[in-house]
Design an enzyme around this catalytic site. Structure first.
Site, short mmCIF file in Angstrom:
data_model
loop_
_atom_site.label_atom_id
_atom_site.label_comp_id
_atom_site.label_asym_id
_atom_site.label_seq_id
_atom_site.Cartn_x
_atom_site.Cartn_y
_atom_site.Cartn_z
N ALA A 136 -9.31 6.17 3.11
CA ALA A 136 -9.17 7.31 4.02
C ALA A 136 -10.38 8.23 4.01
O ALA A 136 -11.02 8.44 2.99
CB ALA A 136 -7.93 8.15 3.71
N GLY A 137 -10.66 8.75 5.18
CA GLY A 137 -11.69 9.76 5.35
C GLY A 137 -13.01 9.27 5.87
O GLY A 137 -13.88 10.06 6.22
N ASN B 199 -9.62 2.66 8.86
CA ASN B 199 -8.97 2.26 10.10
C ASN B 199 -9.57 3.02 11.29
O ASN B 199 -10.26 2.47 12.13
CB ASN B 199 -7.46 2.51 10.00
CG ASN B 199 -6.64 1.96 11.17
OD1 ASN B 199 -5.46 1.68 11.03
ND2 ASN B 199 -7.23 1.78 12.35
N LYS C 87 0.88 -1.17 0.00
CA LYS C 87 0.00 0.00 0.00
C LYS C 87 0.91 1.21 0.00
O LYS C 87 1.48 1.58 1.03
CB LYS C 87 -0.92 0.00 1.22
CG LYS C 87 -1.89 1.16 1.18
CD LYS C 87 -2.54 1.45 2.52
CE LYS C 87 -3.25 2.79 2.42
NZ LYS C 87 -3.59 3.32 3.74
N GLY D 5 -8.01 10.03 8.51
CA GLY D 5 -8.43 10.21 9.90
C GLY D 5 -9.38 11.37 10.14
O GLY D 5 -9.75 11.65 11.27
#
Lengths: 66, 289
Positions: free
Chosen positions: B209-210, B231, B122, B183
């Protein structure tokens, strides 16, 4: 002889191998990858590769991440 | 489909009506890797390894991201995250998070390959610590080199469609546009751009992401992307395990909604029930069904 291990100076005996240093530090060899002087040091050679004075050694492992 | 009632037959309890064929879907294929789940989950920021393990299980994922870092030589020797990720169950996707130049990302990817015996990467090459948005030039350069070295590169990028095309041409196995900054929990800020990326590239598109909550995942999947990677939205939720299950359901809901095809948006109402034959109304033809 003096090495740099993960950014810090460290004194090790002449003739210490990569595997020897991993064991001295109490690390589990199977979960550590090694770079010496910016070059990847493949696992297969850890038992025979002797470290040299002033080597810059990086020991890395997995941590949580996204 | 054996035993299904045919036209005009009444349903009886002993007939087995297997509807699973209506819910069939292809696997998520990235390079030579097949994934059953379209949700990819990170392993950072959990309270402890046990919570991480349980959240991964409840999320239904079979691909988990990890970071590569220096071994802490002063820390008490003991457990490793290795001990909490069942490699028979999960494919491990190592990232190059917090690399701010191509060379650092290449070193990290090569160390990860040595550590895990995987060609998956990644790739993240970031521009600055405040936005954590990718550096597009360095990202493209690193993608090309890693792809040439045989890596399966899943590349974190902005939502710029033309850059996505360049990354795919450079050999990326998956394009992973940020929905919004890492995040930040803002969801997919530019759905149009993500849709255009999806149309322009042939490799899988995974929103990375986001994500803040389950509806962000569903909305992303409804756009038609191939997967979502997240995550913090699980790890930092008040109840990470419950949120993990919510993300699993949201992925499935959004995917099925995309495949099913939504109705068009209209300004005015369109009754679901027949307008004809209303009690006390005017005589009229029998309602059309």
């Amino acid at each position: 002889m003096k090495l740099t291990v993960n950014g810090e100076g460290r004194e090790v005996a002449e003739g210490t191998t990569v595997l020897g240093l991993l064991e001295e530090l109490g690390l589990r060899p199977e979960i550590v990858a090694v770079e010496i002087n910016g070059e990847l040091a493949p696992r297969a050679g850890h038992g025979t590769r002797k470290l040299c004075a002033a080597d810059v050694v990086e020991f890395v492992t997995l941590v949580g991440g996204g | 489909m054996t035993g299904m009632p045919g036209c005009g037959q009444l349903w009886t309890a002993n007939m087995k009506n297997d509807l699973s064929a209506h819910l069939s879907d292809s696997k998520l294929r990235v390079g030579s890797y097949d994934f059953d789940s379209r949700l990819l989950v990170g392993t950072g920021k959990y309270k402890d390894f046990a919570e991480m393990r349980d959240a991964l299980e409840l999320s239904g994922t079979d691909c988990v991201t990890v970071a590569i870092r220096r071994v802490d030589l002063k820390a008490a020797k003991g457990e490793s995250i290795f001990d909490y990720i069942d490699r028979d169950k999960y494919t491990i996707l190592p990232n190059t998070a917090f690399c701010f130049d191509a060379e650092s990302a290449l070193r990290t990817a090569r160390l990860a390959r040595e550590l895990l015996g995987t060609d998956l990467c990644k790739l993240e090459v970031l521009g600055d610590t405040q936005t954590l948005l990718p550096d597009p030039v360095a990202t493209l350069e690193a993608t090309r080199i890693l792809a040439d070295e045989g890596f399966t590169v899943m590349v974190y990028t902005s939502d710029d469609p033309r850059l996505a095309v360049h990354l795919a041409e450079a050999g990326a196995a998956a394009i992973m546009p940020a929905g919004s900054p890492i995040g930040s929990g803002q969801g997919v800020l530019n759905p149009n751009a993500v849709r255009i990326i999806q149309e322009l590239v042939d490799v899988p598109v995974i929103v990375d992401a986001g994500v803040g909550t389950a509806s962000d995942v569903s909305l992303a999947m409804e756009l038609g992307v191939d997967g979502v990677l997240l995550n913090s939205a699980i790890a930092l939720a008040q109840e990470p395990l419950r949120m993990a299950a919510a993300m699993r359901d949201a992925t499935s809901a959004g995917r099925n909604a995309f495949l099913a095809g939504r109705i068009p948006r209209k300004l005015y109402a369109n009754a679901s029930s027949p307008a004809e034959g209303v009690i006390g109304g005017q005589p009229s033809a029998a309602p059309t069904v």
